[in-house]
Design a protein around this motif. Sequence first.
Motif, PDB file in Angstrom:
ATOM      1  N   GLN A   1       0.886  -1.275  -0.077  1.00  0.00           N
ATOM      2  CA  GLN A   1      -0.136   0.135   0.060  1.00  0.00           C
ATOM      3  C   GLN A   1       0.733   1.307   0.046  1.00  0.00           C
ATOM      4  OE1 GLN A   1      -2.324  -0.529   3.355  1.00  0.00           O
ATOM      5  NE2 GLN A   1      -3.739  -1.670   2.652  1.00  0.00           N
TER       6      GLN A   1
ATOM      7  N   THR B   1      -8.890   3.460   1.588  1.00  0.00           N
ATOM      8  CA  THR B   1      -8.430   3.351   0.217  1.00  0.00           C
ATOM      9  C   THR B   1      -9.537   3.606  -0.573  1.00  0.00           C
ATOM     10  OG1 THR B   1      -7.110   1.485   0.763  1.00  0.00           O
ATOM     11  CG2 THR B   1      -7.535   1.847  -1.526  1.00  0.00           C
TER      12      THR B   1
ATOM     13  N   PRO C   1     -15.921   4.568   7.805  1.00  0.00           N
ATOM     14  CA  PRO C   1     -14.660   4.837   8.647  1.00  0.00           C
ATOM     15  C   PRO C   1     -14.931   5.739   9.656  1.00  0.00           C
ATOM     16  CG  PRO C   1     -14.768   5.825   6.366  1.00  0.00           C
ATOM     17  CD  PRO C   1     -16.065   5.084   6.604  1.00  0.00           C
TER      18      PRO C   1
ATOM     19  N   GLN D   1      -8.494   6.039  11.202  1.00  0.00           N
ATOM     20  CA  GLN D   1      -8.631   4.718  10.355  1.00  0.00           C
ATOM     21  C   GLN D   1      -7.772   5.070   8.904  1.00  0.00           C
ATOM     22  OE1 GLN D   1     -12.637   3.002  10.467  1.00  0.00           O
ATOM     23  NE2 GLN D   1     -11.635   1.245  11.565  1.00  0.00           N
ATOM     24  N   GLU D   2      -7.367   3.927   8.383  1.00  0.00           N
ATOM     25  CA  GLU D   2      -6.784   3.928   7.077  1.00  0.00           C
ATOM     26  C   GLU D   2      -7.766   3.614   6.023  1.00  0.00           C
ATOM     27  OE1 GLU D   2      -2.294   2.971   5.899  1.00  0.00           O
ATOM     28  OE2 GLU D   2      -3.745   1.145   5.573  1.00  0.00           O
TER      29      GLU D   2
ATOM     30  N   LYS E   1     -18.729   1.638   2.598  1.00  0.00           N
ATOM     31  CA  LYS E   1     -17.672   0.895   1.843  1.00  0.00           C
ATOM     32  C   LYS E   1     -18.240   0.379   0.596  1.00  0.00           C
ATOM     33  CE  LYS E   1     -14.893  -3.270   1.584  1.00  0.00           C
ATOM     34  NZ  LYS E   1     -14.245  -4.570   2.483  1.00  0.00           N
TER      35      LYS E   1
ATOM     36  N   ASP F   1     -12.143   0.424   0.488  1.00  0.00           N
ATOM     37  CA  ASP F   1     -11.813  -0.211   1.654  1.00  0.00           C
ATOM     38  C   ASP F   1     -11.314   0.667   2.976  1.00  0.00           C
ATOM     39  OD1 ASP F   1     -11.605  -2.219   3.462  1.00  0.00           O
ATOM     40  OD2 ASP F   1      -9.563  -2.960   2.538  1.00  0.00           O
ATOM     41  N   PHE F   2     -11.485   0.535   3.913  1.00  0.00           N
ATOM     42  CA  PHE F   2     -11.024   1.069   5.323  1.00  0.00           C
ATOM     43  C   PHE F   2     -10.656  -0.161   6.519  1.00  0.00           C
ATOM     44  CE2 PHE F   2     -15.585   0.758   5.883  1.00  0.00           C
ATOM     45  CZ  PHE F   2     -15.650   0.412   7.243  1.00  0.00           C
ATOM     46  N   ARG F   3      -9.796   0.307   7.264  1.00  0.00           N
ATOM     47  CA  ARG F   3      -9.230  -0.538   8.258  1.00  0.00           C
ATOM     48  C   ARG F   3      -8.595   0.378   9.292  1.00  0.00           C
ATOM     49  NH1 ARG F   3      -6.200   0.512   4.493  1.00  0.00           N
ATOM     50  NH2 ARG F   3      -7.687  -0.369   2.920  1.00  0.00           N
ATOM     51  N   ASP F   4      -8.274  -0.554  10.464  1.00  0.00           N
ATOM     52  CA  ASP F   4      -7.387   0.251  11.752  1.00  0.00           C
ATOM     53  C   ASP F   4      -6.137   0.672  10.876  1.00  0.00           C
ATOM     54  OD1 ASP F   4      -9.458   0.401  13.204  1.00  0.00           O
ATOM     55  OD2 ASP F   4      -8.775  -1.620  14.233  1.00  0.00           O
ATOM     56  N   LYS F   5      -5.436   1.890  11.497  1.00  0.00           N
ATOM     57  CA  LYS F   5      -4.082   2.362  10.913  1.00  0.00           C
ATOM     58  C   LYS F   5      -3.206   1.226  11.449  1.00  0.00           C
ATOM     59  CE  LYS F   5      -0.994   5.960  11.825  1.00  0.00           C
ATOM     60  NZ  LYS F   5      -0.562   7.005  12.591  1.00  0.00           N
TER      61      LYS F   5
END
Length: 478
Positions: A2, A185, A178, A182-183, A226, A263-267
């Motif tokens: 990434q 895309t 999100p 959070q990270e 999302k 997409d998103f997720r915890d950093k």
Amino acid sequence: MQMVSIALCGAMEAEPCSEDHENSEVEPTEPEVRDATSEFADKGGLTELPCGPAEDCQEPCEKEQAETESCAEESKTTEIKSPSNPEQETAETGCKERRKLKKTNSWKMVRFQDPSTDDEVLERDSSSESLFPEFATEEWTSSTFEELFGKEDWQDITDDRLLRKKVLECEACCALQPTWGQEVTVKMQCVLEDRTVVEKDSKLVFVIGEGDVNQALEECVISMQKGEITLLLADSQYAYGLLGREPDIPAWAPLLYQLQLLDFRDKPDPLTLPVADRIRIGNQKRERGNFHFQREEYSMAARAYCMALDVLTTHSRDGNDDGTEAEEEEMCEYRVKCLNNLAASQLKLEQFEEALQTSRDVLALEPNNVKALFRVGKLLSDMAEYKEAMEVLKKALKLEPATKAIHVELSKLVKRQSGGKETQEWRPKPAEVLGDNIAPFLIPSKKKPPGMSWKLILGALVVALGSLVTSVILTARN
């Protein structure tokens, strides 16, 4: 792998190094400084080098600009100009190790990536090819921005109605969204009102709330689900404001985005990542700091440099050193750049104690860093720590005896030590046939010719008055 993308900032003209440099004559100097000057002067003599990058400019300058990586070959292949004056690396330094990070091609964007993953680098997108061909709506193609700001079927993201969006497609009505930190895309493209494409990225990765992108994108993404595809209309104050973004975004330009949250997720914790990834992410933050520094947004620049320093470390969470020797050297090099830029930002914010400590941190990593020595010496002089300031500035002078700014600061320091008493003026003599050692030396100022004595003037007046009285008496007698 990434990658975090950062919008390229426009080129800036170099600022003058110091007001003191504009005059050919500088501050008075005591013999102590003259001795230091003559002792360390080299064959190049006293020169005033052009002020530019903080790390590569040979002259410590007060009005400096942030530094950025640059490579001669890469600059030729990039379609738009990368920052011209913010701390550019020389071609010899920036390209001597091909293992180091390099900027990769992404349309109107800049990425950092390890050369070992070149095959994964996305090619530059075509400006005429849309990332959302099936959503060529009227709003995206022809409507004026004034009409879009007034439409009722658009949602207000902010209360001032200057940031609005229209959902084009949403997969689920109750999907998670999100949050800050959070990270994410996203797939994104952006146009001006005349539909000129100014930004495009099929896989833009950033952390919400860390300033990796402009405020409009951060505010919009936290309102998306999302898979959602949306149009985003942003007033200039949520984008690039008064300054715009040279060369493609004018001042006060509103922007229209087409976005999809992929997409998103915890950093991820940076200290759990490989050293190469920490260097890459740290450089992303440093580049963003450079962008803000050029725009004179010094608080945001300092924040970005601090985040970069938190990531640029070879030590993992458990305290073990997991980097190779080459990676440690590379990490140290980038930390020095960030610290120097942070010190420059702190000086702009008048945080002098913090700038002094930051400059000392530079010297802990690189004892002969002339810029840090110059800043430490100048700050200590301003704080009346004259003895230590003299030692530091003399060390800087020994490393770069031809740098005029150091001579000027030493002159100021000596004048302060003497209580502000006037001393004879000096100026660098133009290079003439002086042999190999064309060193700066003192030229005493010429004495002004003495004026006419007031006694002489008074005597002349008395004689003239006496002559006048005599002539009056003789005329009366006749």
